[in-house]
Write an enzyme that holds these catalytic residues in place. Structure first.
Site, PDB file in Angstrom:
ATOM      1  N   GLY A 121       0.800  -1.226   0.000  1.00  0.00           N
ATOM      2  CA  GLY A 121       0.000   0.000   0.000  1.00  0.00           C
ATOM      3  C   GLY A 121       0.824   1.263   0.000  1.00  0.00           C
ATOM      4  N   GLN A 122       2.132   1.119   0.034  1.00  0.00           N
ATOM      5  CA  GLN A 122       2.963   2.321   0.086  1.00  0.00           C
ATOM      6  C   GLN A 122       2.805   3.126  -1.195  1.00  0.00           C
ATOM      7  OE1 GLN A 122       7.049   1.460   1.228  1.00  0.00           O
ATOM      8  NE2 GLN A 122       6.305  -0.299   2.384  1.00  0.00           N
ATOM      9  N   GLY A 123       2.861   4.430  -1.022  1.00  0.00           N
ATOM     10  CA  GLY A 123       2.608   5.344  -2.139  1.00  0.00           C
ATOM     11  C   GLY A 123       3.376   4.983  -3.387  1.00  0.00           C
TER      12      GLY A 123
ATOM     13  N   TYR B 138       4.362   2.151  -4.443  1.00  0.00           N
ATOM     14  CA  TYR B 138       4.007   0.894  -5.092  1.00  0.00           C
ATOM     15  C   TYR B 138       2.569   0.884  -5.584  1.00  0.00           C
ATOM     16  CZ  TYR B 138       8.297  -0.902  -3.025  1.00  0.00           C
ATOM     17  OH  TYR B 138       9.593  -1.092  -2.683  1.00  0.00           O
TER      18      TYR B 138
END
Lengths: 593, 186
Positions: free
Chosen positions: B72-74, B76
């Site tokens: 969920g990291q920006g 990715y």
């Protein structure tokens, strides 16, 4: 309407409309009760849990109750009172060991309060300055009760008026007191030695010896005493001391303390001074024409906001690069750094409730806010990287998050030079002739100019003479005499050999009709034949144009044309009122036959 | 597909496989949820932030799920759209306690729903309003309001309040998802 929309179009392109805004409105609390400015905002992972907090050095409403507030998300996490108004807040790493939680430094009055894990950790006080000997002497006398409070007050006021060394805080507070409180104050304070401390005006951080994101940093302080101090991050000793010609109000720092660094200090005298690692005094000076209201370094360019509603860009050597006018007064400025895209830009909060974002001189984005923004801060907040935090004049808190997909593009309009400027002109090569000519022009420029001027005057003289002559002999198709103001205009129609010549004669006087005019044609009788070369003109009613038609037959078959002169005469006068020359066309009918 | 496979499929011995995408912001608890749905002997003890994505498998009563657990990291999140085509269902996880980033979750959801690979498909979406155990968590009703879930008209969706650490509410959601997938297939 159209003008308004066109003048607004450049702003409209960059502006965030609701649908395709670059920003998500995460939070807005108009009653957050935060009164501060950009220097007192800081974002840091204070607990080392990956959740970034917002630190606010709050002045309190009306500057009454200064507080240190820490926000987590939209809510206040902790709040603690401060002894004096905060001047600046900064977060920095004090040491290398794990866990690498940053310390919080808050400059307030003559002290820097350092917090670790949001607990008070260290208090650094600026060193004492030598007190005024006269003042010292007075307090010594008061101590021995040789002087009464009233005299003490008068003497101190005398010192305050003219002495070069300012009074200590103790004396200043004494001078503020009412008469009845003086005695008690003197008794309470007379035994204490008087101390004179300066006040911190600005604070910044400077990396110690590594350029890494998470490297140990020193604090750099600017003081009311016109000095800059660099503090050791661990021991809080003064590593370097530099003096300035004026009081610094904004600081920008780059580089590392142990290697090489540059300081730019915007001062109250309207100048910006640049200092290097080895310099005890400023190396360069930018003299602004107005007071600075903000200073931000974008890569290698220093962007200064002035109180003349404009942003200026300077190199670090003080060369001015550009100026951008703002639509309203600048209230605050800060840096926008979008690390994922490697973008650095300047944000400026304006008095008309706009926040403008500029990359160099190109306008990237305009954010409209419900109230004028007084402090700005961009960075990682909570778990979101690109968060913009704004506080408003009314004490509101606004949090916006930059969309993941948002890309700042330089909108057209006022951005940059006009496209024509970039077009390459087809400049011819420098020939020998050109060079010789240029040399000659350089040497004999004055003489050439004089010759040109003389010719120009001659030309004007001849033109004026010809004009006067034309007027005198009524050669012009407009008669200027007061009695018969007439206008004549002739049209030739047809291909030949017979042409139709129509004269339009108009009386341009306001009310008076003209009677008794004659028209006479003068022509070469070998070439042309006219049925009537001389006829009477009917009465000319003012304003109407009278077409007078006549046929002209060309007699020559050699394709020659000539001029036919038309004269308008007054009955009984030989000098024409006006005249016209008609250039007859070549008769094509004959040429073809 | 061998004869034996087909036979076992007909007899209902072999479970049908479905591909599911697990999406949501970083730190919302996607990996924790997937981990909890796996059989207890296959669960891992500590959960670390996912890099890129990971593929996990678990079984419900009648389906065999293959889950693409996306990071969920920006940085990715732009990977998500490459898997939309393969997904037959979506699990969208929301951190109910992160009030500030609810707008970001809404933005990502809107981008997801407007993607050409998703927009015209009747793909079931299961929302987990996660972290219900936290003090400042908002209710699942409030989460669905904040994300404007009522505007999703052409897809079946369901929101479950959950606490992934204890495993509460997860089974309810998976049961709903199973029903929906079977309804689509038949």
């Amino acid at each position: 309407m159209a003008a308004a929309s066109s003048s607004d179009s450049d702003g409209g392109r960059a502006e965030s409309s609701e649908a395709n805004s670059k920003w998500l409105d995460a939070h807005y609390d108009p009653m957050a009760n935060i009164h501060t400015f950009s220097a007192c905002l800081a974002l840091a992972d204070l607990h080392g849990d990956g959740e970034y907090k917002l630190v606010v050095g709050d002045l309190g409403p009306g500057g009454q109750q200064p507080r240190l507030k820490v926000f987590k998300g939209p809510t206040v996490l902790s709040e603690s009172p401060l002894p004096a108004l905060p001047a600046a807040a900064a977060t920095f790493l004090m040491e290398q060991h794990e866990p690498r939680t940053p310390a919080l430094a808050l400059a307030s009055g003559p002290c820097v309060y350092v917090y670790k894990n949001l607990r008070p950790y260290f208090k650094f006080s600026l060193p004492d300055l030598p007190p005024n000997p006269l003042e010292q002497d007075l307090w010594n006398q008061a101590k021995e009760d040789r002087i009464d409070p009233l005299t003490l007050k008068e003497m101190l006021e005398g010192i305050r008026e003219k002495a070069e060394v300012p009074l200590s805080v103790q004396s200043l507070r004494f001078l503020q007191l009412e008469l009845r409180d003086m005695e008690a104050f003197v008794n309470q304070h007379k035994s204490k030695p008087i101390r004179r401390q300066t006040v911190i005006t600005t604070m910044a951080t400077l990396k110690k010896n590594l350029a890494d994101e998470d490297a140990v940093s020193c604090l750099v302080l600017g003081t009311e005493n016109k000095e800059l101090l660099v503090l050791d991050p661990g021991a809080f000793t003064i590593l370097a001391q530099m003096s300035l010609p004026s009081v610094p109000v904004f600081l920008e720092v780059s580089g590392q303390f142990d290697v090489e660094f540059r300081l730019a200090a915007a001062c109250r005298n309207g100048n910006i001074y640049m200092l290097r690692r080895d310099s005890k005094r400023p190396k360069y000076c930018i003299e602004l024409s107005a007071q600075p209201v903000g200073l931000v370094r974008v890569h290698k360019i220093l962007v200064v906001g002035s109180n003349q509603d404009s942003l200026h860009g300077f190199t670090h050597k003080g060369k001015k690069l550009w100026t951008v006018p703002m639509p309203a007064a600048i209230l605050t400025m800060n840096l926008l750094e979008q690390q994922s895209r490697g973008l650095q830009a300047v944000m400026a909060g304006l008095a008309n409730g706009e926040v403008r974002i500029y990359h160099d001189k190109a306008l990237l984005n305009v954010i409209r806010t419900p109230d004028a923004v007084t402090s700005l801060c961009f960075g990682r907040y909570g778990r979101e990287d690109n968060t913009l935090i704004m506080t408003t004049r009314g004490g509101g808190l606004l949090i916006k998050i930059l969309k993941r997909t948002a890309v700042f593009v330089e909108g057209g309009g006022e951005a940059g030079p006009p496209p024509a400027q970039a077009m390459k002109l087809n400049v011819p090569r420098k020939t020998r002739l050109y060079v010789d000519q240029t040399l000659r022009e350089r040497e004999a420029g004055t003489a050439m100019h004089r010759a040109f001027q003389a010719d120009l005057y001659l030309l004007r003289l001849r033109a004026a003479r010809a004009y006067v002559q034309a007027l005198e002999s009524s050669l012009s198709p407009v008669s200027a005499t007061a009695r018969e103001p007439l206008k004549l205009h002739a049209v030739v129609q047809g291909l030949g050999p017979t042409f139709k010549l129509t004269l339009h004669l108009q009386n341009v006087s306001a009310a008076r009709p003209i009677v008794g005019l004659r028209v006479c044609f003068l022509y070469n009788e070998v070439l042309y034949a006219l049925p009537r070369a001389f006829f009477k003109v009917p009465m000319l009613v003012p304003g109407l144009s009278y077409p007078l038609e006549t046929f002209v037959e060309s007699l020559s078959d050699k394709g020659i044309s000539d001029i036919i002169k038309v004269l308008v005469l007054r009955e009984g006068q030989s000098a024409p009122l006006l005249s016209a020359h008609i250039n007859m066309p070549v008769s094509e009918g004959l040429a073809a036959a | 597909m061998g004869l034996l496979d087909r036979l076992s499929g007909l007899l209902g011995l072999k479970k049908k496989e479905v591909h599911v995408l697990c999406l949501g912001l970083d730190n919302s608890g996607k990996t924790t949820i997937i981990n909890k749905l796996k059989p207890s002997n296959a669960q891992s003890q500590d959960i670390v932030p996912t890099i890129g994505f990971s593929i996990e498998k678990f079984k419900s009563s009648s389906l065999s799920f293959t889950v693409f657990d996306m990071s969920g990291q920006g940085r990715y999140r732009n990977l998500w759209e490459h898997y939309y085509k393969e997904g037959q269902a979506i699990i969208f996880v929301i951190d109910s306690s992160d009030r500030l980033r609810m707008v970001v979750a809404k933005e990502e959801l809107d981008t997801l729903l407007n993607h050409p690979d998703i927009k015209h498909r009747r793909i079931p979406i299961l929302f987990f309003a996660n972290k219900m155990d936290l003090r400042d968590a908002v209710t699942s009703v409030k989460v669905s309001q904040l994300l404007c879930l009522e505007n999703i008209k052409d897809k079946p969706w369901h929101i479950c309040a959950s606490d992934a650490i204890k495993g509460e509410g997860l089974q309810e959601g998976v049961d709903w998802l199973q029903d929906q997938i079977q309804a689509v297939k038949t």
